[in-house]
Enzyme design. Structure first.
Site, short mmCIF file in Angstrom:
data_model
loop_
_atom_site.label_atom_id
_atom_site.label_comp_id
_atom_site.label_asym_id
_atom_site.label_seq_id
_atom_site.Cartn_x
_atom_site.Cartn_y
_atom_site.Cartn_z
N GLU A 33 0.86 -1.19 0.00
CA GLU A 33 0.00 0.00 0.00
C GLU A 33 0.89 1.24 0.00
O GLU A 33 1.80 1.35 0.82
CB GLU A 33 -0.93 -0.02 1.22
CG GLU A 33 -1.65 1.28 1.51
CD GLU A 33 -2.51 1.82 0.37
OE1 GLU A 33 -3.27 1.06 -0.24
OE2 GLU A 33 -2.40 3.04 0.09
N GLN A 34 0.58 2.17 -0.91
CA GLN A 34 1.42 3.36 -1.02
C GLN A 34 1.32 4.27 0.21
O GLN A 34 2.29 4.92 0.60
CB GLN A 34 1.08 4.15 -2.27
CG GLN A 34 -0.32 4.74 -2.26
CD GLN A 34 -0.66 5.54 -3.53
OE1 GLN A 34 0.14 5.63 -4.44
NE2 GLN A 34 -1.85 6.10 -3.57
N ASP B 30 -11.68 -1.23 -8.88
CA ASP B 30 -11.70 0.01 -9.68
C ASP B 30 -10.54 0.09 -10.67
O ASP B 30 -10.61 0.84 -11.64
CB ASP B 30 -11.63 1.24 -8.75
CG ASP B 30 -13.02 1.67 -8.28
OD1 ASP B 30 -13.98 0.90 -8.49
OD2 ASP B 30 -13.14 2.77 -7.71
N TYR C 166 -28.11 8.25 4.36
CA TYR C 166 -28.41 7.04 5.14
C TYR C 166 -27.55 7.03 6.41
O TYR C 166 -26.52 7.69 6.47
CB TYR C 166 -28.18 5.77 4.31
CG TYR C 166 -26.81 5.62 3.68
CD1 TYR C 166 -25.72 5.11 4.39
CD2 TYR C 166 -26.59 5.97 2.35
CE1 TYR C 166 -24.48 4.95 3.80
CE2 TYR C 166 -25.34 5.81 1.75
CZ TYR C 166 -24.29 5.29 2.49
OH TYR C 166 -23.06 5.14 1.89
N ARG D 229 -16.80 3.90 6.05
CA ARG D 229 -15.72 3.20 5.34
C ARG D 229 -14.60 2.79 6.29
O ARG D 229 -13.99 1.73 6.12
CB ARG D 229 -15.15 4.08 4.23
CG ARG D 229 -16.03 4.07 3.02
CD ARG D 229 -15.59 5.05 1.96
NE ARG D 229 -16.55 5.04 0.89
CZ ARG D 229 -16.38 4.41 -0.27
NH1 ARG D 229 -15.26 3.80 -0.54
NH2 ARG D 229 -17.33 4.42 -1.17
P1 FAD Z 1 -9.55 2.02 -3.99
O1 FAD Z 1 -10.53 2.09 -2.90
O2 FAD Z 1 -9.29 3.26 -4.78
O3 FAD Z 1 -8.19 1.50 -3.36
C1 FAD Z 1 -6.96 1.54 -4.07
C2 FAD Z 1 -5.81 1.50 -3.07
O4 FAD Z 1 -4.59 1.37 -3.80
C3 FAD Z 1 -5.69 2.77 -2.23
O5 FAD Z 1 -5.50 2.42 -0.88
C4 FAD Z 1 -4.45 3.47 -2.81
O6 FAD Z 1 -3.75 4.24 -1.85
C5 FAD Z 1 -3.64 2.27 -3.26
N1 FAD Z 1 -2.66 2.55 -4.32
C6 FAD Z 1 -2.84 3.32 -5.42
N2 FAD Z 1 -1.74 3.31 -6.18
C7 FAD Z 1 -0.85 2.50 -5.56
C8 FAD Z 1 0.48 2.07 -5.87
N3 FAD Z 1 1.14 2.48 -6.98
N4 FAD Z 1 1.11 1.24 -5.01
C9 FAD Z 1 0.50 0.81 -3.86
N5 FAD Z 1 -0.77 1.20 -3.52
C10 FAD Z 1 -1.42 2.02 -4.37
N6 FAD Z 1 -19.35 1.28 -3.82
C11 FAD Z 1 -20.23 0.46 -3.18
O7 FAD Z 1 -20.15 -0.78 -3.32
N7 FAD Z 1 -21.22 0.99 -2.35
C12 FAD Z 1 -21.36 2.34 -2.17
O8 FAD Z 1 -22.25 2.78 -1.43
C13 FAD Z 1 -20.46 3.22 -2.86
N8 FAD Z 1 -20.57 4.57 -2.72
C14 FAD Z 1 -19.72 5.39 -3.38
C15 FAD Z 1 -19.89 6.78 -3.26
C16 FAD Z 1 -19.03 7.66 -3.94
C17 FAD Z 1 -19.27 9.14 -3.86
C18 FAD Z 1 -17.98 7.11 -4.73
C19 FAD Z 1 -17.03 8.02 -5.48
C20 FAD Z 1 -17.80 5.73 -4.86
C21 FAD Z 1 -18.69 4.86 -4.19
N9 FAD Z 1 -18.55 3.46 -4.32
C22 FAD Z 1 -19.44 2.63 -3.67
C23 FAD Z 1 -17.49 2.87 -5.14
C24 FAD Z 1 -16.34 2.33 -4.27
O9 FAD Z 1 -15.92 3.33 -3.37
C25 FAD Z 1 -15.16 1.89 -5.11
O10 FAD Z 1 -15.61 1.12 -6.20
C26 FAD Z 1 -14.21 1.04 -4.27
O11 FAD Z 1 -13.74 1.76 -3.16
C27 FAD Z 1 -13.03 0.57 -5.11
O12 FAD Z 1 -12.13 -0.14 -4.29
P2 FAD Z 1 -10.67 -0.51 -4.82
O13 FAD Z 1 -10.03 -1.26 -3.70
O14 FAD Z 1 -10.76 -1.15 -6.16
O15 FAD Z 1 -9.95 0.89 -5.05
#
Ligand code: FAD
Length: 393
Positions: A31-32, A291, A211, A105
């Site tokens: 994790e960065q 994502d 909510y 979160r």
């Molecule tokens: P992220 O949460 O972006 O995590 C990526 C991680 O990788 C971070 O910790 C980052 O620091 C790390 N990282 C990045 N680059 C590097 C690197 N080079 N080296 C090491 N680490 C790195 N989804 C739902 O299911 N329910 C909801 O109610 C919901 N509400 C939302 C509301 C809003 C306003 C938004 C914008 C989104 C919402 N989402 C919701 C979507 C959800 O937040 C995301 O789809 C989800 O958090 C994606 O998770 P992830 O782990 O793929 O990415």
């Protein structure tokens, strides 16, 4: 014991670490960030996600800080008229193992982190930004150090470094929508203002969702506004309370009261970005998840749920054979159609929520008369069971 190297400790990376460690993999998450902290915002988890978290035995811990809404209630943003109310958590049988939960979160992250760190062979390395990957040797680099494994997972979010390194992909696209995110102590709000359900207020070019989280102590608010002329310099920008007020001027008095309670809080506006579905999710023994490969707009509240589903499917496919590349091909085949559908349905929801004039009147009429509503869509979302061998993906 095979070893997985995971970039990113968001909901996707932590879930992937848990799923793989439970399946007997050694796991290192890079994790960065120096500290694992989450933004002060909420997340909704539908039954399709909580079913998996239950399988990982995390529901008891999650229930301690979650809120269980009774319904999803859609209203007209100006009149407050209820257009549709769909029960949530109404089926006592499903409630046992797949409730609909709403969480802060940070609470979800704490449960996932503690589950990961309690599993043998799992390690979380903070302050480790990944800056290189070799898919053929399943290795990644971090500040000049090379780490070797059997599998590399890019779970590093919408601005994924691994996606760029593996696929030289195009940049993200600003959708023309911005999101206000607020977290308010419930005891600062007028009694009875917030019902025990997810409220969705739909207005022209904007909508607002609120909510409870943390057992009802806090209220999460997200207000999305179409703002095509904004050219955000950053993904999140501090903004004036007056701008927030102006964006919801003319809304129902309940919304005004909710916004007024945020006056003394710092206000932030998020630029919502998007990416087209990608055709290829892996190269050799390096893959993308969450994502990083299918960023999902928040209008179905399913982006985090999709990352959790990805993690469960990946672990399941890797357990089926020793051929990693064949497992990654099956992972991609199982996940692409569903995540593409969810990405597109989320985009479509924004258009429906934000209708204006006659089109909005027609939407409201069909919803009020039960001719339209979330029913079929939510069944397809929530009944999906990636853990069941016969599950349709
Ligand atoms: P992220 O949460 O972006 O995590 C990526 C991680 O990788 C971070 O910790 C980052 O620091 C790390 N990282 C990045 N680059 C590097 C690197 N080079 N080296 C090491 N680490 C790195 N989804 C739902 O299911 N329910 C909801 O109610 C919901 N509400 C939302 C509301 C809003 C306003 C938004 C914008 C989104 C919402 N989402 C919701 C979507 C959800 O937040 C995301 O789809 C989800 O958090 C994606 O998770 P992830 O782990 O793929 O990415």
């Amino acid at each position: 014991m095979p070893r997985a190297l995971i970039a990113g400790a968001g909901i996707g990376g932590l879930s992937c670490g848990i799923a793989l460690a439970r399946a007997g993999w050694q796991v290192q998450i890079f994790e960065q960030a120096a500290n694992l902290s989450e933004i002060g915002a909420g997340v909704q988890l539908g039954p399709n996600a909580t079913r998996i978290l239950d399988h990982w035995k995390l529901l008891p811990a999650l229930r301690q800080s979650a809120f269980k809404p009774a319904a999803l209630c859609a209203r007209d943003w100006r009149s407050g008229q209820v257009l549709n109310r769909s029960p949530l958590n109404a089926d006592p049988a499903a409630d046992g193992g797949s409730p609909y939960l709403q969480l802060h979160r940070a609470d979800l992250q704490a449960v996932l982190r503690s589950a990961l760190e309690s599993l043998a062979g799992a390690q979380l390395l903070l302050d480790h930004p990944v800056d290189g990957v070799d898919p053929d040797t399943a290795s990644l680099s971090c500040g000049g150090r090379i780490f070797r494994g059997d599998l590399v997972v890019g779970a590093d979010g919408i601005r994924s470094t691994l996606r760029h390194l593996l696929f030289s992909d195009s940049a993200t696209r600003y959708t023309g929508q911005s999101a206000w995110r607020l977290m308010l102590p419930a005891n600062r709000l007028p009694a009875g203002l917030i019902p025990p359900e997810t409220s969705l207020w739909m207005g022209p070019g904007r909508h607002l969702v609120h909510y409870y989280v943390r057992g009802g102590q806090l209220v999460n608010v997200v207000g999305v506004v179409e703002q095509p002329d904004w050219t955000p310099a950053n993904w999140v920008e501090a903004a004036d309370f007056a701008e927030l007020q102006a964006d919801f001027r003319g809304a129902h008095p309940d919304i005004q009261a909710l916004i007024a309670a945020a006056e003394s809080l710092p206000c932030y506006r998020w630029a919502l970005h998007d990416r087209a579905p990608m055709p290829q999710w892996y190269r050799a023994r390096a893959l993308l998840l969450g994502d990083a490969c299918h960023p999902t707009l928040p209008f179905l509240a399913q982006g985090a749920a999709m990352a959790i589903e990805d993690a469960a499917v990946l672990a399941g496919e890797l357990a089926r054979s020793a051929d990693i590349e064949a497992a990654l091909q099956r992972y991609q085949e199982r996940r692409q159609p569903r995540t593409r559908w969810v990405q597109q349905a989320s985009r479509r929801n924004a258009r429906i929520f934000h209708l204006r004039g006659v089109a909005a009147g027609l939407r409201n009429w069909t919803m009020r008369h039960g001719l339209a509503g979330p029913g079929r869509l939510t069944r397809r979302l929530y009944e999906h069971d990636v853990l069941h061998p016969g599950a349709r993906d």
